[in-house]
Design an enzyme around this catalytic site. Structure first.
Site, short mmCIF file in Angstrom:
data_model
loop_
_atom_site.label_atom_id
_atom_site.label_comp_id
_atom_site.label_asym_id
_atom_site.label_seq_id
_atom_site.Cartn_x
_atom_site.Cartn_y
_atom_site.Cartn_z
N GLU A 29 0.83 -1.20 0.00
CA GLU A 29 0.00 0.00 0.00
C GLU A 29 0.88 1.26 0.00
OE1 GLU A 29 -2.28 -0.72 3.49
OE2 GLU A 29 -3.13 -2.57 2.71
N LEU A 58 -5.94 -1.65 -0.64
CA LEU A 58 -5.83 -1.78 0.81
C LEU A 58 -6.40 -3.14 1.22
CD1 LEU A 58 -6.95 1.79 1.93
CD2 LEU A 58 -4.68 0.99 1.26
N ALA A 59 -5.63 -4.18 0.99
CA ALA A 59 -6.12 -5.55 1.22
C ALA A 59 -4.92 -6.44 1.52
CB ALA A 59 -6.90 -6.05 0.01
N GLU A 60 -4.56 -6.53 2.80
CA GLU A 60 -3.35 -7.27 3.17
C GLU A 60 -3.42 -8.74 2.79
OE1 GLU A 60 -3.27 -3.48 5.14
OE2 GLU A 60 -4.82 -5.04 5.09
N GLN A 82 1.92 -2.04 5.79
CA GLN A 82 2.17 -0.63 6.08
C GLN A 82 2.44 -0.38 7.56
OE1 GLN A 82 -0.92 2.60 5.39
NE2 GLN A 82 0.41 2.83 3.58
N PHE A 83 1.66 -1.01 8.45
CA PHE A 83 1.89 -0.95 9.89
C PHE A 83 1.67 -2.34 10.47
CE2 PHE A 83 1.18 3.54 9.15
CZ PHE A 83 2.05 4.16 10.05
N ASP A 84 2.36 -2.61 11.57
CA ASP A 84 2.33 -3.94 12.19
C ASP A 84 0.93 -4.46 12.46
OD1 ASP A 84 1.92 -2.06 14.35
OD2 ASP A 84 4.08 -2.06 14.63
N GLY A 85 0.04 -3.60 12.98
CA GLY A 85 -1.30 -4.05 13.31
C GLY A 85 -2.15 -4.39 12.11
N PRO A 89 -5.13 -9.22 9.12
CA PRO A 89 -5.98 -9.71 8.03
C PRO A 89 -5.24 -10.64 7.06
CG PRO A 89 -6.36 -7.38 8.38
CD PRO A 89 -5.17 -7.74 9.21
N HIS A 129 -1.22 0.71 15.24
CA HIS A 129 -0.02 1.16 14.54
C HIS A 129 1.26 0.94 15.34
CE1 HIS A 129 -3.09 3.13 12.19
NE2 HIS A 129 -2.20 3.57 11.32
#
Length: 324
Positions: A29, A58-60, A82-85, A89, A129
């Site tokens: 992303e 935006l779809a991990e 993009q971020f750990d949290g 998904p 995040h």
């Protein structure tokens, strides 16, 4: 030698990997035109094109699933979460497919996929995040899990990860992205699965990885004023674990403190404590102690300085070790 931030060192390592192998792709992303939210991929789409540096939806789960398909077709995808949290998904694809398919195929299928994850807190971010999800993946057989802590290692480790035929979870300490250090762009690094003694010492062993390595080095410098000589180990690789470096160190010092940002309860420090106790039992002068986050969800940014282990909490654990 050149001075680089950790983020720029990763950028240079990714660039070198893409220059060396046309099958290396970068996807995630905002990794293209924006260059990533931390600018780790800045300029790479401009130089290598949109076919090799791909801005994804935006779809991990879709990012990892697509990377698996590309790897099966002979490519070497590097995925940025993009971020750990945001990795959760994608956990289904990582755990049930990426980690298991090579063994399921008896080794005939290779999945050289690198999943880059900025990890940890300390940047004043909002919910989801500032997570430290490493233990979910170290517990998943079939995945390599590594964590860089400084620019020099970041530069060599990302290249080694891309060359590896195994799926790799690559943790990057986001609050260290702007730390600067000299990097020898021509020097080979340690093998990807080796730990490093970053500060020799004789009285106690501090074990850390990722963002906590710098904190432990600061604690070791402060303890020197009290006459204590602290050794600091940067694990670098969590799975596989370089138990030999740990064993040699703790056998000499007789004391061990493990430090990480994640909650202490069933955190990765528990594995270190068990491994060190099994291997060094007759040399230990005190129990292996752990320092980490509390067993709560990561707090709002105004409270994170109280949640994250700091120099004082590390030194307190050292004092408790010497009290035995």
């Amino acid at each position: 030698m050149t001075t680089l931030t950790l983020a720029k060192a990763l950028n240079e390592g990714l660039r070198r990997s893409m220059e060396d192998d046309a099958k290396v792709l970068l996807m995630g992303e905002d990794v293209g035109k924006l260059g990533g939210v931390f600018r780790v991929t800045d300029g790479l789409q401009k130089d290598f094109g949109e076919d090799r540096v791909i801005d994804t939806p935006l779809a991990e789960s879709g990012i990892i699933g697509t990377a698996i398909g590309l790897a099966l077709r002979g490519y070497r995808p590097i995925c940025e979460i993009q971020f750990d949290g945001f990795v959760f998904p994608a956990a289904d694809q990582i755990i049930t497919q990426l980690a298991k398919m090579p063994l399921r195929s008896l080794g005939t299928l290779k999945l050289p996929v690198v999943v880059r994850i900025p990890c940890g807190g300390g940047i004043g971010a909002v919910e989801h995040h500032s997570e430290s999800p490493e233990v979910y993946f170290t517990h998943t057989a079939g995945l390599r899990v590594v964590a860089c802590s400084n620019p020099a290692d970041a530069y060599t480790m990302i290249q080694d990860a891309v060359r590896c035929d195994d799926p790799i979870i690559f943790f990057e300490p986001k609050r260290r992205y702007w730390d600067k250090a000299e990097v020898d762009l021509a020097a080979p690094g340690l093998p990807l699965d080796r730990a490093r003694v970053v500060r020799p010492g004789r009285d106690v062993t501090l074990v850390a990885y990722g963002p906590m390595v710098k904190t432990c080095l600061e604690a070791a410098s402060a303890a020197e004023e009290d006459g204590r000589d602290i050794e600091v180990i940067d694990l670098r690789s969590l799975n596989p674990l370089d138990a030999e470096v740990l064993t040699e160190s703790v056998t000499r010092t007789g004391r061990c403190v493990v430090v990480h940002e994640a909650p202490v309860f069933t955190g990765f420090g528990a594995e270190i404590a068990a491994r060190v106790t099994e291997r060094c039992f007759y040399h230990l002068e005190a129990p292996v102690l752990r320092v980490g986050g509390f067993s709560t969800p990561y707090p709002p940014s105004r409270l994170e300085e109280h949640y994250l282990p700091d120099l004082d909490r590390v030194l307190d654990a050292v004092d408790r070790s010497f009290a035995y």
